[in-house]
Structure formats: structure tokens, C-alpha cells
Scaffold this active site. Sequence first.
Site, mmCIF file in Angstrom:
data_model
loop_
_atom_site.group_PDB
_atom_site.id
_atom_site.type_symbol
_atom_site.label_atom_id
_atom_site.label_comp_id
_atom_site.label_asym_id
_atom_site.label_seq_id
_atom_site.Cartn_x
_atom_site.Cartn_y
_atom_site.Cartn_z
ATOM 1 C CB ALA A 63 -0.903 -0.013 1.224
ATOM 2 N N GLY A 108 0.604 -4.862 1.046
ATOM 3 C CA GLY A 108 -0.588 -4.960 0.197
ATOM 4 C C GLY A 108 -0.347 -5.749 -1.079
ATOM 5 C CD GLU A 111 -2.188 -7.077 3.273
ATOM 6 O OE1 GLU A 111 -1.948 -5.972 2.715
ATOM 7 O OE2 GLU A 111 -2.556 -7.162 4.450
ATOM 8 C CD GLU A 131 1.786 -5.016 6.052
ATOM 9 O OE1 GLU A 131 2.527 -5.952 6.413
ATOM 10 O OE2 GLU A 131 1.092 -5.056 5.026
#
Length: 258
Positions: A63, A108, A111, A131
Site C-alpha cells: 500500500a 498490500g 495481500e 507492516e
Amino acid sequence: MPFVKYEPKGDIAYLVIDRPEALNALNAQVLADLDAALDAVDTNTVRCLIVRGAGDKAFVAGADIAQMKDLDSAGGEAFGKQGNDVFLKLESFPIPVIAAVGGYALGGGCELAMACDFRICSDTAVFGQPETGLGITPGFGGTQRLARLVGPGMAKQMIYTARNIKADEALRIGLVNAVYPADELYAAAEKLASTIAANAPIAVRACKKAIDDGAALTIDEAVICEEKAFASCFGTADQREGMGAFLEKRKHEPYTNH
Ligand code: CAA
């Protein structure tokens, strides 16, 4: 220009995350473009999707950290929900989706790959959930899908340590199904997608739904998903043709989606 390109190629298609200047990092616009690209897929023609990143360095490097840095808790919650909503849409997409990971799949990006049906990668791929090293938790499904894929112990180790793993380790723990030399990855992905596309589409879709719907159920409940899937194929033109061709000792005609 949208950050996600939809590139049909006969009965298969690519979704390309196309923001190479930021290693395809997912900001709100990329997520919105991914959502719109899924809506644009013609599932009457396309029988298997391949998700990949633009460029040769990254699948998706996570992200967008610049976009997240000044978010408050409500902003973080909304961004997490946006990512989760589009990844749930991808996960439950009616046709199979292969992640072809050629490079970094971090945060992300890992993910996103995990929301696909399965993953193959290049020998240059790197996976991880960095993260906790940034002061946050995984936010687009990592705390849930990683544990389901590789088991809670390995998922907790990866998430708590924020340590990246290379392709060979990803293969060993079952995060990816196969590793290819980098210059062979997309040809391998297309070959897999074409093999899937050549099988009876109604049956393939029904298998995906039965596997996914059954995963959270007891075995007694889950076999009912299978019974419904099994039943849905009988009487279709493809079932008649597939079984007829076997019994007549001939190659079946191309399947029609009927
Ligand atoms: N967000 C925003 N920008 C990113 C990014 C990210 N996740 N990853 C890379 N970029 C940008 C860099 O800032 C850089 O931009 P500039 O050229 O403008 O400086 C550009 O992409 C190239 O990156 P690097 O110069 O860092 O390339 P590198 O080869 O030296 O390193 C890397 C590659 C190891 C992948 C490194 O970029 C990196 O560590 N990226 C961040 C990975 C990460 O922590 N991802 C998790 C994000 S949090 C998350 O995803 C939360 C969630 O679950 C929803």
C-alpha cells in the site's frame, strides 16, 4: 490513464497494476482502478485472469506509504475497507485468477497475491508483510489470508518479524505453487491460464465456488456445496459433450460455456 490495465488475449486476460514509478504501490486511485477493471472483464469470453505488475522489479510493493503516513484512525479504517472490499471482489470473482508475481510482493502486494486463487512467481520474487516495521498491522487481509495459506505459526512469524522471504522459501511454505526463471514467468502463467480456459467453464467456476464456499464450513455442510456444484454441471452442453467424447473415444469439441 488508469493505473490498472485490462488486457484481453483470447479467452484469457491480464490485469496489470501499472504504476511502476512507485513499484506499483496501491493508493486509493489504484484500488479504485482495480475495482473498475474487474467490472470491465467480459466473463462470457474470458475464462481465466492473470494479475501481474508492470515493469520487471515489482508485482506490488505494498500500500502507498506516502498516502498513509498522515491518516488518522478513521482514515486508516476507510483505506483498509477500500482495500478489503476490492480484494474480496477479486477473491470471489467468478472465474479463476492467477497471481504472476515477478518481483516484490510486499504488504498490500502480498495481500493482493493472496486474494487470487493461486500464485506462481519468478526466482527474483520477494514476499513479506513489513507492516509492523512501519508501525501498523497488515491492512488488506494479511492477518487473515496468510494464516489460512501457510498456517498461523508461519504467518505469525512473518508478520511479527516483518522479515521478507525469497521465492524458494515462499515455495517451501506453500505461499506459491511454482517458481520460474524471471523471463519465463508470464509465458508459464499464460500456459496455465490457457489450460484452465480449455476445460469446461461451468465446471471450473463451480469448482472455485465449492472450494471457496466450503472452506469455512464443517465437512458435513461443505459436501453440500459440492453436491450443488456437481448437480449444476449435469445437463449442460459441455457435460454431454465431454462425457460423450470420452465414451466415443474422440477428442471433445471446444467447450462452449453452455
Ligand atoms: N509506497 C509508496 N511508495 C513506494 C512504495 C510503497 N509501498 N514502495 C516503493 N515506493 C516508491 C519509493 O518511494 C520510490 O519512489 P521515489 O523514486 O519517488 O523515491 C520508488 O517506489 C522506488 O522504490 P525504492 O527506491 O525504495 O526502490 P528499491 O529498489 O531501493 O527498494 C523496496 C525496493 C525494497 C521494495 C522498497 O521500495 C520498499 O521497501 N518499499 C516499501 C515496502 C513496504 O513496506 N510495503 C508495505 C507497505 S504497508 C502496507 O502494504 C499496508 C497494508 O497491508 C495495506
